[in-house]
Write a protein that holds these residues in place. Structure first.
Motif, PDB file in Angstrom:
ATOM      1  N   SER A 136       7.667  -0.204  -4.298  1.00  0.00           N
ATOM      2  CA  SER A 136       8.171   0.730  -3.295  1.00  0.00           C
ATOM      3  C   SER A 136       8.145  -0.020  -1.971  1.00  0.00           C
ATOM      4  O   SER A 136       7.133  -0.646  -1.627  1.00  0.00           O
ATOM      5  CB  SER A 136       7.296   1.986  -3.214  1.00  0.00           C
ATOM      6  OG  SER A 136       7.491   2.818  -4.345  1.00  0.00           O
ATOM      7  N   GLN A 195       6.795  11.345  -7.705  1.00  0.00           N
ATOM      8  CA  GLN A 195       5.853  11.232  -8.814  1.00  0.00           C
ATOM      9  C   GLN A 195       6.089  12.321  -9.858  1.00  0.00           C
ATOM     10  O   GLN A 195       6.082  12.055 -11.071  1.00  0.00           O
ATOM     11  CB  GLN A 195       4.415  11.310  -8.291  1.00  0.00           C
ATOM     12  CG  GLN A 195       3.986  10.100  -7.474  1.00  0.00           C
ATOM     13  CD  GLN A 195       2.501  10.134  -7.159  1.00  0.00           C
ATOM     14  OE1 GLN A 195       1.698  10.628  -7.939  1.00  0.00           O
ATOM     15  NE2 GLN A 195       2.128   9.609  -6.009  1.00  0.00           N
ATOM     16  N   THR A 246      12.394   2.701  -4.150  1.00  0.00           N
ATOM     17  CA  THR A 246      11.527   2.348  -5.271  1.00  0.00           C
ATOM     18  C   THR A 246      12.400   1.793  -6.385  1.00  0.00           C
ATOM     19  O   THR A 246      13.442   2.373  -6.715  1.00  0.00           O
ATOM     20  CB  THR A 246      10.730   3.564  -5.773  1.00  0.00           C
ATOM     21  OG1 THR A 246       9.831   4.004  -4.742  1.00  0.00           O
ATOM     22  CG2 THR A 246       9.924   3.218  -7.018  1.00  0.00           C
ATOM     23  N   SER A 253       9.540   7.119  -2.208  1.00  0.00           N
ATOM     24  CA  SER A 253       8.347   6.299  -2.398  1.00  0.00           C
ATOM     25  C   SER A 253       7.458   6.887  -3.483  1.00  0.00           C
ATOM     26  O   SER A 253       7.422   8.107  -3.694  1.00  0.00           O
ATOM     27  CB  SER A 253       7.563   6.206  -1.083  1.00  0.00           C
ATOM     28  OG  SER A 253       6.276   5.669  -1.286  1.00  0.00           O
ATOM     29  N   MET A 254       6.710   6.021  -4.156  1.00  0.00           N
ATOM     30  CA  MET A 254       5.732   6.485  -5.134  1.00  0.00           C
ATOM     31  C   MET A 254       4.601   7.252  -4.460  1.00  0.00           C
ATOM     32  O   MET A 254       3.795   7.903  -5.131  1.00  0.00           O
ATOM     33  CB  MET A 254       5.161   5.295  -5.909  1.00  0.00           C
ATOM     34  CG  MET A 254       6.199   4.573  -6.767  1.00  0.00           C
ATOM     35  SD  MET A 254       6.895   5.607  -8.073  1.00  0.00           S
ATOM     36  CE  MET A 254       5.535   5.606  -9.240  1.00  0.00           C
ATOM     37  N   ALA A 255       4.544   7.188  -3.133  1.00  0.00           N
ATOM     38  CA  ALA A 255       3.536   7.959  -2.398  1.00  0.00           C
ATOM     39  C   ALA A 255       3.950   9.420  -2.227  1.00  0.00           C
ATOM     40  O   ALA A 255       3.135  10.248  -1.811  1.00  0.00           O
ATOM     41  CB  ALA A 255       3.286   7.330  -1.018  1.00  0.00           C
ATOM     42  N   SER A 289       7.177   0.562 -12.388  1.00  0.00           N
ATOM     43  CA  SER A 289       7.585   0.349 -11.000  1.00  0.00           C
ATOM     44  C   SER A 289       7.452  -1.128 -10.656  1.00  0.00           C
ATOM     45  O   SER A 289       6.437  -1.764 -10.964  1.00  0.00           O
ATOM     46  CB  SER A 289       6.730   1.184 -10.050  1.00  0.00           C
ATOM     47  OG  SER A 289       7.021   0.835  -8.700  1.00  0.00           O
ATOM     48  N   THR A 328       0.850  -1.180   0.000  1.00  0.00           N
ATOM     49  CA  THR A 328       0.000   0.000   0.000  1.00  0.00           C
ATOM     50  C   THR A 328       0.891   1.237   0.000  1.00  0.00           C
ATOM     51  O   THR A 328       1.842   1.307   0.770  1.00  0.00           O
ATOM     52  CB  THR A 328      -0.905   0.006   1.242  1.00  0.00           C
ATOM     53  OG1 THR A 328      -1.685  -1.196   1.249  1.00  0.00           O
ATOM     54  CG2 THR A 328      -1.819   1.206   1.247  1.00  0.00           C
ATOM     55  N   PRO A 329       0.647   2.228  -0.883  1.00  0.00           N
ATOM     56  CA  PRO A 329       1.519   3.411  -0.935  1.00  0.00           C
ATOM     57  C   PRO A 329       1.703   4.056   0.428  1.00  0.00           C
ATOM     58  O   PRO A 329       0.738   4.287   1.154  1.00  0.00           O
ATOM     59  CB  PRO A 329       0.771   4.343  -1.894  1.00  0.00           C
ATOM     60  CG  PRO A 329      -0.008   3.426  -2.771  1.00  0.00           C
ATOM     61  CD  PRO A 329      -0.426   2.282  -1.889  1.00  0.00           C
ATOM     62  N   ASP A 330       2.952   4.290   0.778  1.00  0.00           N
ATOM     63  CA  ASP A 330       3.279   4.818   2.098  1.00  0.00           C
ATOM     64  C   ASP A 330       4.609   5.560   1.980  1.00  0.00           C
ATOM     65  O   ASP A 330       5.580   5.018   1.439  1.00  0.00           O
ATOM     66  CB  ASP A 330       3.394   3.669   3.102  1.00  0.00           C
ATOM     67  CG  ASP A 330       3.492   4.150   4.549  1.00  0.00           C
ATOM     68  OD1 ASP A 330       4.154   5.174   4.789  1.00  0.00           O
ATOM     69  OD2 ASP A 330       2.922   3.492   5.435  1.00  0.00           O
TER      70      ASP A 330
END
Length: 319
Positions: A310, A292, A234, A285-287, A307, A226-228
């Protein structure tokens, strides 16, 4: 010595260290249970962990340390770990990615870069490798068995202590211990845990212990985390236009956003001579919005990115 309320400072510090150690152990147990039984977000229930065998290999060792009590499926090679996972959506796998002495594990990189790979990196694990010489005391050591990496790491030590011993490269340190146990005048280099497993003695530990020897592993699964923002790494599969400066133009937006690159490896694309895919690993992270935004800018020159996870890095063990 200073005292406080009837207790010495040394006693208080010792108690604090013990409490912190217990807390760290409890936290690891909770994380282990969460990974294996699926209570962490983004992960599924899994009671089977696949890793590179045979029994007693460093991959097997870190799998047991990370997931004590889990069912372990020992595989013949890295590709077999990936193949085992591809048909079992409820399983996890552990594969080596890099050794501080020998560099990238190319078999792992190639399978991650393969467009058919549907797995994701869930966590990075670090093993502080401490090597031991295993054998029989009082016996002249004429041959030494090990994997190529321990020989590379301990080359100077071996030249100083066993200059006349013949070195025999084995597929794994576990197989090396097995050979040493069955061969008169033989010793093996590997984890000290293999001594008891093969009825050998620890003749020397650690070998070249003053030189850091780190192997890092990926925990692989079918479900992305889960994105975090706490996921500090990454990994990306990148394809670039075949023209001058394309790699520089890809990296520039990352640099401008203060996104640090940790790993970079190019590998040929099968069936396309002189064409390459890149494995690129960044901090972040992608979060995170900055990550991004930076990756979005990399596409302006025609780059494509995928990806492959992450995840958190830094979980550390010692052999």
């Amino acid at each position: 010595m200073l005292e406080s309320g009837g207790f010495t400072t040394g006693y208080l510090l010792s108690s604090l260290r013990l409490a912190m150690k217990s807390l760290a152990s409890a936290t690891r147990d909770i994380l282990t249970s969460s990974f294996v039984h699926g209570s962490m977000p983004g992960l599924f229930m899994s009671d089977t962990i696949a890793c590179l065998g045979p029994e007693g290999s460093f991959s097997h060792l870190i799998t047991q340390m990370r997931f004590p009590g889990a069912t372990v499926s020992l595989r013949d090679n890295i590709g077999d770990v990936f193949d085992f996972l591809s048909g079992r959506p409820d399983a996890l796998g552990i594969v080596p990615i890099e050794n501080s002495s020998g560099g990238f594990i190319i078999d792992t990189v190639d399978r991650l870069l393969d467009a058919r790979c549907q797995l994701t990196i869930v966590e990075e694990l670090t093993l502080d490798v401490k090597l031991a010489l295993l054998g029989r005391p009082g016996e002249e050591v004429r041959t030494i068995h090990s994997h190529a990496m321990p020989f590379f790491h301990g080359d100077d030590w071996l030249k100083a202590h066993y200059p006349n011993a013949k070195r025999i490269v084995e597929p794994s340190t576990a197989k090396a211990a097995e050979k040493a146990a069955a061969t008169p005048g033989a010793a093996a280099i590997g984890p000290r845990q293999n001594a008891e497993r093969h009825a050998l003695n620890i003749l020397h530990f650690p070998i070249a212990g003053e030189v850091p020897n780190i192997t890092q592993f990926f925990l692989l699964g079918h479900v992305a985390n889960t994105p975090d923002a706490s996921h500090n790494r990454t990994a990306l599969v990148v394809e670039l236009p075949d023209r001058a400066g394309s790699l520089c133009r890809f990296l520039t937006p990352l640099s401008e956003a203060d996104v640090n690159m940790k790993r970079l490896e190019s590998r040929p694309i099968r069936g396309q001579p002189n064409k390459y895919r890149f494995y690129i690993e960044i901090e972040g992270s992608m979060a995170e919005d900055r990550v991004q935004a930076a990756l979005a800018k990399t596409h302006a020159d025609g780059a494509t990115t995928r990806s492959i996870g992450s995840y958190r890095s830094g979980t550390r063990f010692e052999s």
